[in-house]
Design a protein around this motif. Structure first.
Motif, PDB file in Angstrom:
ATOM      1  N   PHE A  93      35.872  43.296  29.570  1.00  0.00           N
ATOM      2  CA  PHE A  93      35.716  44.558  30.302  1.00  0.00           C
ATOM      3  C   PHE A  93      35.687  44.332  31.806  1.00  0.00           C
ATOM      4  N   MET A  94      35.943  45.427  32.546  1.00  0.00           N
ATOM      5  CA  MET A  94      35.815  45.378  34.007  1.00  0.00           C
ATOM      6  C   MET A  94      35.481  46.766  34.545  1.00  0.00           C
ATOM      7  N   GLU A  95      34.891  46.756  35.707  1.00  0.00           N
ATOM      8  CA  GLU A  95      34.673  47.972  36.492  1.00  0.00           C
ATOM      9  C   GLU A  95      34.785  47.587  37.960  1.00  0.00           C
ATOM     10  N   CYS A  96      35.487  48.419  38.756  1.00  0.00           N
ATOM     11  CA  CYS A  96      35.777  48.044  40.129  1.00  0.00           C
ATOM     12  C   CYS A  96      35.535  49.211  41.087  1.00  0.00           C
ATOM     13  N   MET A 111      32.533  54.011  53.249  1.00  0.00           N
ATOM     14  CA  MET A 111      33.035  54.890  52.191  1.00  0.00           C
ATOM     15  C   MET A 111      33.341  54.064  50.939  1.00  0.00           C
ATOM     16  N   THR A 112      33.102  54.653  49.769  1.00  0.00           N
ATOM     17  CA  THR A 112      33.351  53.988  48.493  1.00  0.00           C
ATOM     18  C   THR A 112      34.477  54.671  47.755  1.00  0.00           C
ATOM     19  N   GLY A 154      44.937  50.133  40.348  1.00  0.00           N
ATOM     20  CA  GLY A 154      45.412  49.926  41.704  1.00  0.00           C
ATOM     21  C   GLY A 154      44.532  50.633  42.724  1.00  0.00           C
ATOM     22  N   TYR A 155      44.220  49.937  43.798  1.00  0.00           N
ATOM     23  CA  TYR A 155      43.437  50.495  44.905  1.00  0.00           C
ATOM     24  C   TYR A 155      44.159  50.124  46.201  1.00  0.00           C
ATOM     25  N   PHE A 175      36.189  44.572  48.186  1.00  0.00           N
ATOM     26  CA  PHE A 175      36.493  45.006  46.825  1.00  0.00           C
ATOM     27  C   PHE A 175      35.517  44.339  45.862  1.00  0.00           C
ATOM     28  N   TYR A 176      34.921  45.145  44.990  1.00  0.00           N
ATOM     29  CA  TYR A 176      33.952  44.640  44.015  1.00  0.00           C
ATOM     30  C   TYR A 176      34.524  44.751  42.607  1.00  0.00           C
TER      31      TYR A 176
END
Length: 769
Positions: free
Chosen positions: A217-220, A227-228, A245-246, A258-259
């Motif tokens: 799993f991932m969360e980004c 700003m987030t 994509g960001y 980037f987290y």
């Protein structure tokens, strides 16, 4: 020439400067783990150069079908593989449309990586000059959480230099991975679901044959100027891959961060249908704490580990770095939380050696975990073997043994033998002895006898039955012999009467007989239960005793030494000193036939026995055997230098002891065996700890009490360590003036120092020379 690019530092492993030829070695050296999972230090961004990708989950394996030229009765059907798990660390980075790839950059400057062992995190930083003439500074911080051991966290920072730039981050999960060491190029994983949910993504997959269900799993999210940005601009789902994509326009000199949080939930710990739900709960906890909160918790957890397990060395920075690296990797590999897990020779740093458990655990690792953790951690390692007793009996039965004889496997994941080299699988049977010795060693150190009547006696009976049946009575010698074996020195195969094997076989029988009497006297109910279950009768134990009492040991009257095995003196006895350096290591330069005919010893063999059974031999015996065997030892096993260091220190040959210590502590950092890119030597790292505590510190258990005969290498100003002895914490500090002890708790403790009784008072320092 050993590698020497690791910068000496007391608390960190540091690499400065980007050299492509060091990438695979550094992927091993900078590996991360938290006891439940681990990963090599692969780059998050794209890298087109040579690399060895590796992410691993504790206890998850694949039974790779054995590959041999011809089948032999008793061969294991498979070789267990600690398999490469779906990867969650990937973050591809575009800079104004150009892929960040250190292999194709026109220049890489200020490259630095650091593995901070004190706080448990890994960081890379560099300046990249891309082919589109854009330049960026990058800093990446990563760790695997000890507090939430299903979670890892990445902070990826990019700062444009010279121009405003558009930075694109493409985080992804990838289950299209393979093992480099696959026997048949089988498909190890079956991916069943790829899914995206907002800024989270999941890949569900199970292992073929063993059916371990996993969710990767991932969360980004992206942060810029306060700003987030959580919602990705786009999502791509493929059969084995999912990515987001960001994108952010970034001013020159300004940092975009980037987290990424990622990891695994596994059916070993959760219900099969709830792995995604369990992953979401982990991610909720991660978001609640945030990266900085998780990192603070990581620092706190590691501070607790170091409080008990640290060894300090004054005046020798490379020696200090070496021991802390070893202690750090041991704690990354095994935490003691889960009795279903064990310590693999490569831990979470590579694929070599396949299975998770060798005799290394009992011979080398248990002393470290007994002294630096609560005794329940070591007890869990012994429980692991008890839980596999029925499999050990099955293993022996496949080879023709009966009546409950147990042969523990050379390599295993679930108690079943899964090693497929005949000279190891069938012949390296001394592993049984290490397991019995660990039971003895555990009680000797902890004073906890309960393991033996509860579990250990059954293990000992199975092992004694094996040795009884494995020995053959020789009419010619009028003794019992053990034929066709491989000792710890694996450069001797299919020999007769390997001294170490014969000696530990006799000891196992004698120790089992002693424990039967002790349990019969003090634990009658357990004795009746165990002897009833095993159908053990006096007539059988009488036969065991006959084997032990009449065991044969090869001995040279001329030299006054035990021979490694029958016929050792028939070899051409050319010492290692007379072997050209161009021929080393011989396991990479010589044919196997030539190695087997040579006198060269891969690792301590006779001296391993002198280490285990030190009380059985005089110091003169040790000196004579060390003098004879050490010159023939090439130390091409990671398990060898530590034993030699301990023995040399006991002989007060401190320069040799120190050199062996450096070799064992910096085996991987300096890549002595030219193989670190395959992974680290985790189990031998416990031997490094023993080299200081038992070697230089001279710590032993004598008459149920701690005893010390400390020595200090000339190169050191001081050294110190802590041990947990029967729930009493003792700090030992040794310098040129003598030994100093600090005892925690409320009660005094008596020890022996250089043979003299010393009474230590709690919460005060006691100094004795």
């Amino acid at each position: 020439m050993n590698q020497d690019y690791i910068v000496p530092d007391n608390w960190s492993i540091i690499e400065e400067g980007f050299e492509r030829e060091n990438v695979k070695s550094s992927e091993s050296i900078f590996s991360l783990g938290n006891g439940a999972m681990g990963q090599r230090a692969n780059f998050e961004e794209q890298y087109s150069g040579p690399t060895f990708q590796g992410s691993y989950i504790g206890g998850v394996y694949y039974p790779d079908k054995t590959r041999v030229g011809w089948w032999k009765n008793g061969y294991p059907e498979y070789f267990a593989k600690v398999i490469n798990a779906p990867s969650w660390i990937g973050i591809h980075v575009l800079v104004d449309g150009e892929a960040l790839d250190l292999n194709t950059c026109t220049r890489v400057e200020n490259f630095r990586r650091e593995l901070n062992m004190k706080e448990g995190w890994y960081q890379r930083s560099f300046t990249a000059y891309l082919k589109n003439n854009k330049t960026i500074d990058v800093k990446v911080t990563r760790f695997l959480s000890l507090e939430l051991d299903e979670l890892g966290a990445i902070r990826y920072e990019v700062t444009p230099k010279g121009d405003d730039l558009t930075i694109t981050f493409s985080p992804f999960l990838d289950s299209g991975i393979t093992n480099e060491d696959s026997n048949w190029d089988d498909k190890f994983w079956n991916t069943t679901r790829v899914a995206s949910d907002g800024n989270q993504a999941f890949i569900e997959a199970h292992t073929m044959k063993t059916n371990f269900e996993t969710c990767t799993f991932m969360e980004c999210h992206l942060e810029y100027k306060g700003m987030t940005q959580s919602k990705p601009m786009g999502t791509e789902e493929r059969e084995l891959w999912v990515g987001h994509g960001y994108e952010q326009k970034v001013d020159k000199g300004t940092t975009v961060t980037f987290y990424k949080y990622g990891g695994y939930t596994v059916s070993r710990n959760h219900k099969n249908g709830d792995l995604v739900g369990a992953a979401k709960k982990v991610l909720d906890k991660a978001q609640a704490k945030g990266f900085d909160g998780l990192l603070e918790a990581q620092k706190k957890a590691w501070a607790g580990i170091w409080e008990m397990s640290d060894i300090t060395i004054g005046g020798d920075i490379k020696a200090q770095q070496g021991i802390r690296f070893n202690i750090f990797q041991l704690n990354q590999t095994y935490t003691g939380k889960d009795s279903r897990l064990n310590i693999g020779p490569k831990g979470f740093t590579g694929e070599k050696y396949g299975g998770s458990t060798y005799w290394d655990t009992e011979a080398y690792c248990i002393p470290f975990y007994m002294a630096t953790k609560d005794h329940h951690v070591a007890r869990n390692l012994l429980k692991y073997r008890y839980n596999h007793l029925e499999k050990a009996i099955e293993n022996a039965k496949k080879l023709g043994f009966n009546n409950g004889a147990a042969l523990y496997p050379m390599v295993t994941m679930n108690g079943e033998e899964c090693h497929n080299e005949w000279e190891i699988t069938f012949e390296e049977i001394h592993r049984n002895g290490a397991i019995a010795f660990a039971i003895y060693n555990y009680y000797r150190y902890t004073g906890d006898y309960s393991y033996i009547p509860e579990m250990g006696l059954e293990v000992l009976i199975g092992i004694a039955r094996f040795w009884h049946q494995r020995a053959t009575f020789s009419k010619q010698k009028n003794k019992y012999v053990i034929l066709g074996v491989t000792g710890p020195n694996e450069y001797e195969n299919n020999v007769s009467n390997n001294w170490y094997t014969n000696y530990i076989a006799r000891w196992c029988i004698q120790y089992t007989l002693e424990q039967l009497e002790k349990v019969k006297t003090g634990y009658k109910e357990d004795y009746d239960r165990i002897t009833g279950y095993t159908k053990l009768k006096k007539a059988e134990t009488d036969e065991w005793k006959k084997v032990a009492d009449h065991m044969y040991f090869p001995f040279s009257e001329e030299l006054g030494i035990y021979l490694q095995q029958d016929g050792f003196l028939d070899k051409e006895l050319v010492t290692v000193a007379d072997l050209p350096r161009t021929q080393r290591p011989i396991n990479q330069k010589w044919s196997w036939d030539r190695i087997l005919r040579s006198p060269y010893i891969k690792q301590a063999d006779v001296l391993q026995g002198f280490y285990f059974f030190e009380d059985h031999f005089s110091i003169e015996d040790l000196e004579k055997h060390f003098d004879f065997y050490e010159p023939f030892t090439v130390h091409e096993s990671s398990l060898s230098p530590c034993v030699h260091s301990i023995q040399a220190a006991r002989l007060d040959w401190m320069q040799q002891a120190y050199q062996f210590y450096l070799r064992t502590s910096r085996l991987d950092l300096d890549d002595y065996n030219k193989e670190v890119e395959e992974g680290l030597h985790i189990t031998s790292m416990a031997g490094t700890w023993m080299s200081i505590v038992e070697g230089f510190g001279g710590m032993r258990i004598r008459n149920d009490k701690l005893s010390f005969r400390p020595r200090i290498p000339e190169e050191w100003d001081s050294y110190s360590f802590k041990i947990n002895f029967r729930n009493r914490i003792l700090k030992v500090h040794i310098d040129k003036s003598g030994a100093h002890f600090e005892l925690e708790g409320d009660h005094e403790m008596s020890i022996r120092l250089n043979g003299e009784r010393v009474v230590l008072q709690p919460v005060s320092k006691t100094t004795a020379k």
